[in-house]
Design a protein around this motif. Structure first.
Motif, PDB file in Angstrom:
ATOM      1  N   ALA A  26       0.822  -1.218   0.000  1.00 41.17           N
ATOM      2  CA  ALA A  26       0.000   0.000   0.000  1.00 41.17           C
ATOM      3  C   ALA A  26       0.854   1.265   0.000  1.00 41.17           C
ATOM      4  O   ALA A  26       0.322   2.357  -0.120  1.00 41.17           O
ATOM      5  CB  ALA A  26      -0.922   0.007   1.217  1.00 41.17           C
ATOM      6  N   GLU A  27       2.189   1.110   0.122  1.00 41.96           N
ATOM      7  CA  GLU A  27       3.079   2.271   0.209  1.00 41.96           C
ATOM      8  C   GLU A  27       2.597   3.244   1.271  1.00 41.96           C
ATOM      9  O   GLU A  27       2.449   4.435   1.032  1.00 41.96           O
ATOM     10  CB  GLU A  27       3.193   2.974  -1.158  1.00 41.96           C
ATOM     11  N   ARG A  28       2.346   2.718   2.461  1.00 36.18           N
ATOM     12  CA  ARG A  28       1.756   3.515   3.525  1.00 36.18           C
ATOM     13  C   ARG A  28       2.431   3.221   4.859  1.00 36.18           C
ATOM     14  O   ARG A  28       2.733   2.083   5.165  1.00 36.18           O
ATOM     15  CB  ARG A  28       0.274   3.162   3.614  1.00 36.18           C
ATOM     16  N   TRP A  29       2.665   4.254   5.634  1.00 34.45           N
ATOM     17  CA  TRP A  29       3.207   4.132   6.983  1.00 34.45           C
ATOM     18  C   TRP A  29       2.078   4.259   7.993  1.00 34.45           C
ATOM     19  O   TRP A  29       1.131   5.003   7.776  1.00 34.45           O
ATOM     20  CB  TRP A  29       4.229   5.235   7.252  1.00 34.45           C
ATOM     21  N   TYR A  30       2.202   3.534   9.100  1.00 32.92           N
ATOM     22  CA  TYR A  30       1.212   3.578  10.174  1.00 32.92           C
ATOM     23  C   TYR A  30       1.974   3.886  11.470  1.00 32.92           C
ATOM     24  O   TYR A  30       2.868   3.142  11.867  1.00 32.92           O
ATOM     25  CB  TYR A  30       0.530   2.215  10.278  1.00 32.92           C
ATOM     26  N   PHE A  31       1.630   4.986  12.112  1.00 30.94           N
ATOM     27  CA  PHE A  31       2.238   5.395  13.376  1.00 30.94           C
ATOM     28  C   PHE A  31       1.194   5.207  14.475  1.00 30.94           C
ATOM     29  O   PHE A  31       0.092   5.744  14.370  1.00 30.94           O
ATOM     30  CB  PHE A  31       2.659   6.864  13.331  1.00 30.94           C
ATOM     31  N   ILE A  32       1.550   4.477  15.516  1.00 36.19           N
ATOM     32  CA  ILE A  32       0.588   4.170  16.573  1.00 36.19           C
ATOM     33  C   ILE A  32       1.193   4.486  17.937  1.00 36.19           C
ATOM     34  O   ILE A  32       2.324   4.077  18.240  1.00 36.19           O
ATOM     35  CB  ILE A  32       0.163   2.684  16.527  1.00 36.19           C
ATOM     36  N   GLU A  33       0.431   5.188  18.733  1.00 35.73           N
ATOM     37  CA  GLU A  33       0.805   5.476  20.119  1.00 35.73           C
ATOM     38  C   GLU A  33      -0.031   4.555  21.002  1.00 35.73           C
ATOM     39  O   GLU A  33      -1.253   4.503  20.866  1.00 35.73           O
ATOM     40  CB  GLU A  33       0.517   6.937  20.439  1.00 35.73           C
ATOM     41  N   ALA A  34       0.619   3.795  21.876  1.00 38.82           N
ATOM     42  CA  ALA A  34      -0.069   2.814  22.720  1.00 38.82           C
ATOM     43  C   ALA A  34       0.001   3.231  24.187  1.00 38.82           C
ATOM     44  O   ALA A  34       0.998   3.804  24.631  1.00 38.82           O
ATOM     45  CB  ALA A  34       0.566   1.430  22.553  1.00 38.82           C
ATOM     46  N   LYS A  35      -1.045   2.929  24.909  1.00 39.38           N
ATOM     47  CA  LYS A  35      -1.101   3.175  26.348  1.00 39.38           C
ATOM     48  C   LYS A  35      -1.736   1.976  27.033  1.00 39.38           C
ATOM     49  O   LYS A  35      -2.555   1.273  26.447  1.00 39.38           O
ATOM     50  CB  LYS A  35      -1.927   4.426  26.672  1.00 39.38           C
TER      51      LYS A  35
END
Length: 142
Positions: A45-54
Protein backbone atom coordinates in the motif's frame (compact mmCIF):
# COMPACT_ATOMS: atom_id res chain seq x y z
CA UNK A 1 -9.02 -6.35 38.85
CA UNK A 2 -7.22 -7.34 35.67
CA UNK A 3 -5.35 -4.44 34.01
CA UNK A 4 -4.28 -4.40 30.38
CA UNK A 5 -0.64 -3.24 30.23
CA UNK A 6 1.00 -1.19 27.49
CA UNK A 7 3.21 -4.17 26.56
CA UNK A 8 0.10 -6.35 26.15
CA UNK A 9 -1.54 -3.66 23.99
CA UNK A 10 1.56 -3.43 21.77
CA UNK A 11 1.91 -7.20 21.35
CA UNK A 12 -1.81 -7.50 20.51
CA UNK A 13 -1.51 -4.69 17.96
CA UNK A 14 1.56 -6.32 16.40
CA UNK A 15 -0.33 -9.60 15.92
CA UNK A 16 -3.35 -7.73 14.51
CA UNK A 17 -1.21 -5.74 12.07
CA UNK A 18 0.59 -8.87 10.86
CA UNK A 19 -2.78 -10.48 10.12
CA UNK A 20 -3.76 -7.35 8.14
CA UNK A 21 -0.57 -7.34 6.02
CA UNK A 22 1.31 -4.63 7.92
CA UNK A 23 4.21 -6.84 8.94
CA UNK A 24 6.72 -5.85 6.26
CA UNK A 25 8.67 -3.30 8.31
CA UNK A 26 7.68 -3.29 11.97
CA UNK A 27 9.42 -1.22 14.65
CA UNK A 28 8.41 -1.05 18.28
CA UNK A 29 9.92 1.55 20.58
CA UNK A 30 10.87 0.54 24.13
CA UNK A 31 8.72 1.97 26.95
CA UNK A 32 11.25 4.73 27.59
CA UNK A 33 11.98 5.27 23.88
CA UNK A 34 11.31 8.30 21.70
CA UNK A 35 8.93 8.48 18.76
CA UNK A 36 5.73 6.57 18.14
CA UNK A 37 5.40 3.31 20.04
CA UNK A 38 4.73 1.36 16.85
CA UNK A 39 5.86 2.30 13.34
CA UNK A 40 5.05 -0.08 10.53
CA UNK A 41 5.10 0.12 6.74
CA UNK A 42 2.98 -1.80 4.30
CA UNK A 43 4.99 -2.04 1.09
CA UNK A 44 1.98 -3.08 -1.01
CA UNK A 45 0.00 0.00 0.00
CA UNK A 46 3.08 2.27 0.21
CA UNK A 47 1.76 3.52 3.52
CA UNK A 48 3.21 4.13 6.98
CA UNK A 49 1.21 3.58 10.17
CA UNK A 50 2.24 5.39 13.38
CA UNK A 51 0.59 4.17 16.57
CA UNK A 52 0.80 5.48 20.12
CA UNK A 53 -0.07 2.81 22.72
CA UNK A 54 -1.10 3.17 26.35
CA UNK A 55 -1.95 0.71 29.08
CA UNK A 56 -4.55 0.72 31.82
CA UNK A 57 -4.16 1.98 35.39
CA UNK A 58 -6.13 1.34 38.57
CA UNK A 59 -6.48 5.12 38.91
CA UNK A 60 -9.25 6.64 36.78
CA UNK A 61 -7.42 9.99 36.51
CA UNK A 62 -4.34 8.27 35.09
CA UNK A 63 -6.50 6.51 32.50
CA UNK A 64 -8.00 9.83 31.36
CA UNK A 65 -4.51 11.32 31.16
CA UNK A 66 -3.34 8.33 29.11
CA UNK A 67 -6.01 9.08 26.49
CA UNK A 68 -5.00 12.75 26.39
CA UNK A 69 -1.28 11.91 26.25
CA UNK A 70 -1.79 9.37 23.46
CA UNK A 71 -3.75 11.91 21.40
CA UNK A 72 -1.18 14.63 22.03
CA UNK A 73 1.75 12.38 21.19
CA UNK A 74 0.23 11.10 17.95
CA UNK A 75 -0.94 14.57 16.87
CA UNK A 76 2.59 15.89 17.32
CA UNK A 77 3.79 13.28 14.81
CA UNK A 78 1.18 13.99 12.13
CA UNK A 79 2.53 15.10 8.78
CA UNK A 80 0.57 17.29 6.40
CA UNK A 81 1.89 15.78 3.17
CA UNK A 82 0.23 13.10 1.07
CA UNK A 83 -2.69 12.37 3.36
CA UNK A 84 -3.00 8.83 2.00
CA UNK A 85 0.65 8.01 2.73
CA UNK A 86 0.28 8.00 6.50
CA UNK A 87 -2.13 6.48 9.01
CA UNK A 88 -2.13 7.33 12.68
CA UNK A 89 -3.62 5.45 15.58
CA UNK A 90 -3.93 5.33 19.31
CA UNK A 91 -4.01 1.83 20.80
CA UNK A 92 -5.77 1.55 24.15
CA UNK A 93 -7.30 -1.06 26.42
CA UNK A 94 -10.96 -1.55 25.51
CA UNK A 95 -12.47 0.50 28.36
CA UNK A 96 -10.21 3.46 27.54
CA UNK A 97 -10.73 3.09 23.80
CA UNK A 98 -14.49 3.35 24.16
CA UNK A 99 -14.09 6.42 26.35
CA UNK A 100 -11.70 7.96 23.78
CA UNK A 101 -14.16 7.34 20.94
CA UNK A 102 -16.80 9.42 22.68
CA UNK A 103 -14.29 12.23 23.33
CA UNK A 104 -12.86 12.33 19.79
CA UNK A 105 -14.77 14.35 17.24
CA UNK A 106 -15.69 12.45 14.10
CA UNK A 107 -14.44 15.22 11.81
CA UNK A 108 -11.03 15.23 13.47
CA UNK A 109 -10.72 11.50 12.98
CA UNK A 110 -11.97 11.63 9.40
CA UNK A 111 -9.71 14.45 8.22
CA UNK A 112 -6.58 13.30 10.01
CA UNK A 113 -6.61 9.57 9.21
CA UNK A 114 -6.64 8.85 12.94
CA UNK A 115 -7.89 5.47 14.13
CA UNK A 116 -8.65 4.12 17.58
CA UNK A 117 -7.48 0.54 18.12
CA UNK A 118 -9.21 -1.19 21.02
CA UNK A 119 -7.56 -4.19 22.73
CA UNK A 120 -9.63 -6.40 25.01
CA UNK A 121 -8.25 -8.59 27.82
CA UNK A 122 -7.95 -11.54 25.42
CA UNK A 123 -5.79 -9.57 22.98
CA UNK A 124 -8.53 -9.14 20.37
CA UNK A 125 -8.23 -5.87 18.47
CA UNK A 126 -11.03 -3.77 17.01
CA UNK A 127 -10.21 -0.82 14.77
CA UNK A 128 -12.44 2.26 14.75
CA UNK A 129 -12.17 4.77 11.91
CA UNK A 130 -14.13 7.90 11.08
CA UNK A 131 -17.34 6.30 9.79
CA UNK A 132 -17.57 3.74 12.60
CA UNK A 133 -16.89 6.42 15.23
CA UNK A 134 -19.55 8.68 13.71
CA UNK A 135 -22.13 5.88 13.95
CA UNK A 136 -21.21 5.23 17.58
CA UNK A 137 -21.50 8.91 18.47
CA UNK A 138 -24.87 9.19 16.71
CA UNK A 139 -26.18 6.18 18.69
CA UNK A 140 -25.06 7.74 21.95
CA UNK A 141 -23.83 5.95 25.06
CA UNK A 142 -25.35 2.57 26.00
Amino acid sequence: MYLITEDFVKSSIKKYLQEKGWSNRYHEAPLSGRGADIIVKNDKAERWYFIEAKGESEKRGVNTNNIIFALGQICSRMKVIASNAYLYGIALPQPLALKAIIKILHKFVKHNTLKVLSVDKNGNVEEYSGAKIKRMIEKGPK
